[in-house]
Write an enzyme that holds these catalytic residues in place. Structure first.
Site, short mmCIF file in Angstrom:
data_model
loop_
_atom_site.label_atom_id
_atom_site.label_comp_id
_atom_site.label_asym_id
_atom_site.label_seq_id
_atom_site.Cartn_x
_atom_site.Cartn_y
_atom_site.Cartn_z
CE LYS A 78 -3.90 2.41 2.37
NZ LYS A 78 -4.88 1.56 3.46
CB SER A 158 -8.17 4.21 3.18
OG SER A 158 -7.11 2.81 4.04
CB SER A 182 -8.50 1.05 5.79
OG SER A 182 -9.19 2.86 5.87
#
Lengths: 493, 95
Positions: A78, A158, A182
């Protein structure tokens, strides 16, 4: 050779160990998948050359008998994690072009375990969002589509880029971060396993901060076993992060015994929400039956402050974010927009560099921390947070783990809910309470909606009892037998 | 008291986020909606409840007061939008 992309992380690990294929071959297969899946917009940066070099080095280590627990496994990172020499943006214009001169502890741990980096995945800006629509680099598409409907769906947020690449078989695993859900919410929306460990299990050093009392890194994988393997490599105490706990990392994979006889599973009545689709409740009931049939004892429990978790979160998280994001001022890194004075330069840089959702949360956070409002909002929220954590503490007197739905709906279409922040925030209604209490939580793909979209069930555990969470999740996974896959032909797969 | 455009302008200034005048009314509306929604926390009895300061029980870590890295000025400056002679450059602060 069978398509290496269809292997699980555990199967790939075993195949590498048996010499069925090399890390270079495996990595090349995933670099190909990464290129084929570009339509998802799931990577901000691809690092194929670095991946090939890391894979070659992995094969060399293995030849010398020095294989780590993730040796030769290609993973995606990420874009919230700083990786030395590779751009890290947190999905924001304000950090575009920022190349960290250091490596986050979690990624350092993964590379030390032998893992190979495929690239940096797209995400909601500064991890603020439940849809992946707030990234400066454009939205990520969910590889899944509704039956008979070509609308592009969100992967959740996210960590939506990480979820999408795992679901699309463009990585064997990916790192995510979870502040209010998330990891778990995008896991549910894309049919992958998302694990948020206990706050303090993984170091936050080198992870771009959103809300420091909540942020925690975790793995996104296709199976519970893969999740256990990857978390084992990510976790551990780090002197550079005073909130990382001095605790040994158990062998999480060894916890997957398949036996949950006598385990007490709590079912919180407050998680039945008004307006929740019937199929979510039906899946939850099915999950309860699976646990019971496996020999668990089902116990009704009460978490009375559940309904206050989301509003508490939307004070605490923006307050911490407004403070953490003060460092983006155009002086030391990232974007700079000039002004006549230093103050004007700050304001211009931040006005141009932050997107709408980030600005909204900075303003909320600034307001609730400002003189005259601090007690009414921030202090009140921190007290309610204590009560929410106390609810869970009481529950652990009666149960060993808690089973709930992960999300109140399946994935929605890009553009939906965009004009109503509170409707968007409701995505995280089932994940936020465990976040506020710092507890480990996992989302396991457990079924399909009537539209043919994946749905997840969540298991929450005691602090630092990831082993029980994994053990129960593994049984849930076996019972669900979730084997549906997104149709990747539409994405070039 | 609901926020108006002047309040939002003041908050945005405190937060050092340039906000166009034409956005102030809509932002005030959004912030008021969110604040109105969070005010349901007033229903919760928190008398005598300690605010959470740390989500896991822990004692603060201590370590030796020693420099364990350093000599990395070039790394620190590597991403600077503007630099000169080992320093970050900003607009003039003192006349």
């Amino acid at each position: 050779m069978a398509d290496l992309r269809n292997l699980t992380l555990a199967q790939a690990r075993d195949g590498l160990a048996a010499g069925d294929f090399t890390a270079v071959e495996l990595t090349d297969a995933f670099i190909g998948a990464t290129e084929a899946m570009r339509g998802l917009n799931a990577y901000i940066v691809e690092t194929p050359e670095q991946a090939r070099a890391m894979a070659a080095a992995s094969d060399a280590r293995r030849a010398k008998g020095q294989a780590g627990s993730m040796e030769g496994i290609p993973v995606a990172i990420k874009d919230l994690f700083c990786t030395k020499g590779v751009q890290a943006t947190a999905g924001s214009h304000i950090l575009e072009g920022f190349v960290p001169p250091y490596e986050s502890t979690v990624t350092r741990n993964l590379w030390n375990a032998g893992a190979v980096m495929l690239g940096k995945t797209n995400m909601d800006e500064f991890a603020m969002g439940s849809s992946n629509m707030t990234s400066h680099f454009g939205p990520v598409a969910n590889p899944w589509k509704r039956k008979g409907d070509d609308a592009v769906l969100v992967p959740g947020g996210s960590s939506g880029g990480s979820a999408a690449v795992v679901a699309a078989r463009a990585a064997l695993g990916a790192t995510g971060t979870d502040t209010g859900g998330s990891i778990r919410q995008p896991g549910a929306f894309t049919g992958v396993v998302g694990m948020k460990p206990t706050y303090g299990r993984c170091s936050r050093w080198g992870i771009i901060a959103f809300a420091s009392s909540l942020d925690q890194a975790g793995p996104m994988t296709r199976t519970v076993r893969d999740s256990a393997i990857m978390l084992g490599a990510m976790a551990g105490h780090d002197p550079k992060d005073s909130t990382s706990m001095k605790r040994d990392v158990p062998d999480f994979e060894a916890a997957l015994t398949g036996d949950i006889r006598g385990l007490r599973i709590g079912i919180p009545g407050e998680y039945v929400m008004d307006g929740m689709p019937a199929e979510i409740e039906a899946l939850w009931r099915t999950g309860i039956d699976w646990m019971r049939l496996a020999g668990a004892e089902i116990v009704d429990i009460s978490l009375p402050h559940t309904k206050y978790a989301l509003p508490t979160y939307y004070i605490v998280a923006p307050a911490e974010a407004s403070s953490n994001l003060a460092r983006y001022d155009g002086v030391r890194y990232g974007l700079r927009v000039d002004g006549d004075s230093i103050q004007e330069m700050y304001e211009n840089t931040r006005g141009a560099g932050f997107g709408a959702e980030v600005k909204r949360r900075i303003l909320i956070g600034t307001y609730v921390l400002s003189a005259g409002y601090y007690d009414a909002y921030y202090l009140k929220a921190q007290k309610v947070r204590t009560r929410i954590a106390d609810d869970f503490r009481d529950a652990w007197q009666k149960v060993d783990a808690i089973l709930t739905p992960t999300t109140p709906s399946a994935a929605f279409a890009q553009g939906d809910k965009m004009d109503d922040p509170i409707a968007m925030y409701l995505n995280d209604v089932f994940t936020v309470p465990a976040s506020l209490a710092g507890l480990p939580g996992i989302s396991v793909p457990a079924g399909l909606s009537a539209d043919g979209l994946p749905l997840g069930l969540q298991l929450i555990g005691r602090p630092f009892d990831e082993e029980t969470v994994f053990r129960a999740a593994h049984v849930l996974e076996q019972a669900a037998g979730f084997d549906a896959r997104p149709d990747l032909t539409g994405w070039g797969g | 008291m609901p926020l108006d455009r002047d309040n939002v302008r003041a908050i945005a200034h405190l937060a050092r986020v340039k906000t166009p005048e034409e956005d102030l009314d809509s932002l005030a509306g959004e912030l008021n909606n969110i604040l109105g929604w969070v005010e349901q926390l007033d229903e919760v009895d928190t008398d005598g409840v300690a605010p959470m300061t740390s989500v896991v029980a822990t004692t603060h870590a201590e370590r030796e007061d020693v420099v364990d890295d350093g000599g990395i000025a070039e790394d620190i400056l590597a991403n600077a939008p503007e630099r000169d002679n080992g320093f970050f450059v900003v607009p003039r602060v003192v006349e």
